[in-house]
Design an enzyme around this catalytic site. Structure first.
Site, PDB file in Angstrom:
ATOM      1  N   ARG A  12     -22.242 -28.588 -43.556  1.00 33.88           N
ATOM      2  CA  ARG A  12     -22.749 -29.115 -44.818  1.00 33.88           C
ATOM      3  C   ARG A  12     -21.739 -28.842 -45.928  1.00 33.88           C
ATOM      4  O   ARG A  12     -21.166 -29.755 -46.510  1.00 33.88           O
ATOM      5  CB  ARG A  12     -24.117 -28.504 -45.136  1.00 33.88           C
ATOM      6  N   ASP A  13     -21.425 -27.598 -46.209  1.00 35.45           N
ATOM      7  CA  ASP A  13     -20.495 -27.286 -47.287  1.00 35.45           C
ATOM      8  C   ASP A  13     -19.085 -27.766 -46.947  1.00 35.45           C
ATOM      9  O   ASP A  13     -18.322 -28.172 -47.822  1.00 35.45           O
ATOM     10  CB  ASP A  13     -20.485 -25.777 -47.559  1.00 35.45           C
ATOM     11  N   HIS A  16     -17.558 -31.210 -48.219  1.00 37.37           N
ATOM     12  CA  HIS A  16     -16.840 -31.390 -49.484  1.00 37.37           C
ATOM     13  C   HIS A  16     -15.334 -31.532 -49.263  1.00 37.37           C
ATOM     14  O   HIS A  16     -14.656 -32.266 -49.987  1.00 37.37           O
ATOM     15  CB  HIS A  16     -17.093 -30.197 -50.415  1.00 37.37           C
ATOM     16  N   SER A 166     -20.644 -20.239 -56.767  1.00 37.96           N
ATOM     17  CA  SER A 166     -20.192 -21.615 -56.548  1.00 37.96           C
ATOM     18  C   SER A 166     -18.764 -21.871 -56.998  1.00 37.96           C
ATOM     19  O   SER A 166     -18.095 -22.765 -56.469  1.00 37.96           O
ATOM     20  CB  SER A 166     -21.121 -22.584 -57.277  1.00 37.96           C
ATOM     21  N   HIS A 194     -23.952 -16.280 -50.954  1.00 39.30           N
ATOM     22  CA  HIS A 194     -23.056 -17.344 -50.502  1.00 39.30           C
ATOM     23  C   HIS A 194     -21.800 -17.289 -51.365  1.00 39.30           C
ATOM     24  O   HIS A 194     -21.863 -17.495 -52.581  1.00 39.30           O
ATOM     25  CB  HIS A 194     -23.766 -18.695 -50.669  1.00 39.30           C
ATOM     26  N   HIS A 196     -17.620 -18.125 -52.374  1.00 39.53           N
ATOM     27  CA  HIS A 196     -16.470 -19.030 -52.324  1.00 39.53           C
ATOM     28  C   HIS A 196     -15.201 -18.214 -52.557  1.00 39.53           C
ATOM     29  O   HIS A 196     -15.232 -17.151 -53.171  1.00 39.53           O
ATOM     30  CB  HIS A 196     -16.611 -20.147 -53.362  1.00 39.53           C
TER      31      HIS A 196
END
Length: 337
Positions: A12-13, A16, A166, A194, A196
């Site tokens: 899913r991620d 991008h 994010s 989560h 990044h």
């Protein structure tokens, strides 16, 4: 050893990073490898979630229904998750996802806007699916505000709640303070982190989150994701194991899945390149990278200036149109000079 649940949003991620063009065959092969490695949760979908395939943020190579059905068939042990942003997806999308066998749905909202998730969390609660709520762009709110928002989400029906870094902006002390506050505020449900990797801190931040009490930690194979990517899963798991946590994931299987992901999902693994660093420093959503670079090049402006201006304006995911405005203004300023 403290048990953690690893949540893998590679399918899913990672979308991008390839403009949402992962095909069904690739989704199936990675899902099978993740399942063989006993990764507990595999998340799949358009990068921006259910209902988001569009000209504005990118048309997916396959429909939501096709992606979910394909991955559902591939999973024998792992649970399947998907993601939704209110405003893109609807309750009808959630109903279809649950009917297609989704076990967990994450509703993503801006860090200070949990009320936007109320209706969808309540709907999921009634369907019997496991409902999570993640607070995005969490560097834009302090620990107390995030704790208040998280508690509100639990009141709406969230069965797990947490934060997304994010923009890859946070450092370990920032993560510790935020997770600690949320854990104290919502001690009846597990807390999510989560990360990044814009500043190269995703694994360290994830360990800090686990140490502070988070029980669900996200990671993607080879860090596959927007910009500099997400927490690198095949690094994260052994580091957590060495730090005194247990995940139940088979290391060799995990490494095999990561190797497959590099071969079949991505042109190249994410790197902490200059634009990603600037994005992290500016506190701008990593998914803006491609659009910022493209529009800046066409207008002859420095994309680094665009990122810092977007950060000054506190741009968030879903405000891609603001990139056009900022580029146009900087271009006009340059012409005046």
């Amino acid at each position: 050893m403290k048990r953690l649940v690893i949540h893998d949003p590679t399918l899913r991620d990672g979308q991008h990073a390839v403009r949402h063009q992962l095909g069904l065959a690739a989704l199936r092969r990675y899902a099978e490898a993740a399942d063989a490695a006993r990764i507990p949760v595999v998340e799949v979908g358009h990068g921006n979630g259910l209902g988001a395939s569009s000209l504005q943020v990118g048309l997916a190579a396959a429909s939501d229904e096709a992606m979910l059905s394909t991955v559902r068939e591939a999973l024998r042990h792992s649970r399947m998750a998907t993601f939704m942003l209110p405003g893109w997806g609807t309750s009808a999308d959630l109903r279809r996802a649950v009917d297609l066998g989704v076990d967990i749905v994450r509703i993503g909202v801006h860090a200070t806007e949990t009320t936007l998730a109320e209706r969808h969390l309540g709907f999921l609660r009634d369907t019997g699916a496991e409902a999570h709520c993640v607070l995005m762009m969490s560097h834009m709110a302090g620990p107390d505000e995030l704790a208040e928002q998280a508690a509100r989400a639990v009141g709406f029906g969230a069965q797990a709640v947490g934060i997304m870094d994010s923009a890859g902006h946070l450092l370990p002390p920032d993560v510790t303070a935020r997770i600690d506050a949320i854990v104290k505020a919502v001690d009846t449900v597990p807390v999510i982190f989560h990360g990044h990797n814009n500043l190269g801190m995703a694994v360290a931040n994830s360990v800090a989150a686990a140490d502070a009490g988070a029980l669900i930690i996200d990671g993607c194979a080879r860090g596959f994701g927007a910009g500099a990517g997400n927490t690198q899963l095949e690094v994260l798991v052994p580091v957590l194991e060495r730090s005194g946590f247990t995940t139940g994931i088979d290391l060799y299987g995990l490494l095999d899945a990561a190797d497959l992901a590099e071969r079949e999902l991505m042109p190249a693994p994410p790197v902490t390149a200059s634009m990603s660093i600037v994005s992290g420093l500016a506190g701008v959503f990593s998914g803006f990278k491609h659009r910022v670079v493209e529009l800046s090049a066409a207008a002859g402006v420095d994309p680094r200036d665009v990122f810092f201006e977007l950060g000054r304006r506190q741009a968030i995911a879903g405000q891609e149109d603001l990139i056009v405005d900022v580029v146009a203004e900087l271009s006009a300023d340059k012409a005046d000079d």
